[in-house]
Design an enzyme around this catalytic site. Structure first.
Site, PDB file in Angstrom:
ATOM      1  CB  SER A  27      -0.916   0.013   1.232  1.00  0.00           C
ATOM      2  OG  SER A  27      -0.154  -0.111   2.422  1.00  0.00           O
ATOM      3  CD  GLU A  35     -15.928   7.664  12.862  1.00  0.00           C
ATOM      4  OE1 GLU A  35     -14.959   6.942  13.189  1.00  0.00           O
ATOM      5  OE2 GLU A  35     -17.103   7.270  12.896  1.00  0.00           O
ATOM      6  CG  HIS A  66      -1.292   3.621   4.648  1.00  0.00           C
ATOM      7  ND1 HIS A  66      -1.792   2.996   5.766  1.00  0.00           N
ATOM      8  CD2 HIS A  66      -0.965   2.647   3.771  1.00  0.00           C
ATOM      9  CE1 HIS A  66      -1.780   1.679   5.563  1.00  0.00           C
ATOM     10  NE2 HIS A  66      -1.281   1.451   4.356  1.00  0.00           N
TER      11      HIS A  66
END
Length: 267
Positions: free
Chosen positions: A39, A238, A245
């Site tokens: 990722s 939120e 990341h």
């Protein structure tokens, strides 16, 4: 009559010239740079069935901005790796993948089929391989070594140029204002396999630790990683507290570190 014949001959010559130029253009070699990894390297805008801007932004892997770095000056500085005037980044990295799952899902075989002599394969794994609590992706260090060996060996079989990257560091642990290595034995395994196989290595772990330390913990936390309060981004009502990341600024900073590493590699 002569005028007509001359016109036809001229037209035919122009057609042949045009066809020749088109053929020349289509046969020009473009060096592809394949990115395989997890990722932190992924291009989220290419995820099928997803609306990136309305679902994941500002989440961004460094591979997502890698293509834009390859201007004429950058390509010229990579003459030891690239012999063409054009580069195309093909980001195959995907979130949650370890060396094993990237292979088992057929993602590596798809890259292998597409590889041509002179293409580059940049491989950066380790974040998910080390996730012992997530058995579906976990890979012990010896397995991690074997998969890197496989990716390197098969890239070479196709005439490609493999480049091993140690995993980009997470935004922890910080000690006395300095970011320390969180990747432990996986970092060491990548370094050792690269040495064993005589393959190019970019120590992205060290480069990112040094660069992040220079910027400072507070700046890197707020601007590089996915840390922000509720209500800042519609996709994250939120808020987010994520020290793995990247936001766009962090992704670009890491992409620039990778390019710098490529420039400094020797044949």
């Amino acid at each position: 009559m002569n005028t007509t014949r001359t016109t036809l001959l001229t037209f035919a010559a122009l057609l042949l010239l045009s066809a020749g130029l088109m053929s020349f253009a289509f046969t020009q070699k473009v060096t592809k740079i394949y990115l395989i990894g997890d990722s932190t390297m992924a291009d989220y805008s290419t995820y099928e069935g997803e609306d990136y801007m309305n679902k994941r932004y500002p989440l961004m892997g460094w591979g997502q901005v890698f293509q834009e770095l390859f201007d004429e000056k950058a390509i010229a500085s990579l003459g030891h790796l690239i012999s063409t005037d054009s580069v195309l980044v093909d980001d195959r990295a995907r979130g949650g993948r370890s060396t094993r799952t990237f292979f088992e899902e057929g993602r590596w075989s798809a890259v292998y089929r597409d590889l041509h002599p002179g293409d580059l394969v940049l491989m950066q794994f380790g974040h998910n391989d080390a996730a012992k609590e997530k058995t579906e992706r976990y890979v012990a260090t010896e397995g991690y070594r074997e998969y890197i060996r496989l990716f390197v060996t098969q890239t070479r079989e196709k005439g490609g140029i493999p480049i091993v990257l140690t995993p980009v560091n997470r935004n922890y642990p910080w000690k006395e204002g300095k970011l320390e290595n969180v990747h432990g034995e996986y970092y060491q395994a990548a370094v050792e396999v690269a040495g064993e196989l005589g393959v190019h290595l970019i120590d992205l772990t060290q480069r990112s630790m040094d660069a992040f330390t220079e910027k400072g913990e507070a700046y890197v936390t707020a601007h590089y990683f996915m840390n922000f309060e509720p209500g800042v981004y519609p996709n994250y009502p939120e808020g987010s507290k994520d020290n793995t990341h990247f936001q766009p600024e962090g992704a670009k900073a890491v992409a620039e570190l990778v390019l710098e590493g490529m420039v400094e590699l020797k044949r």
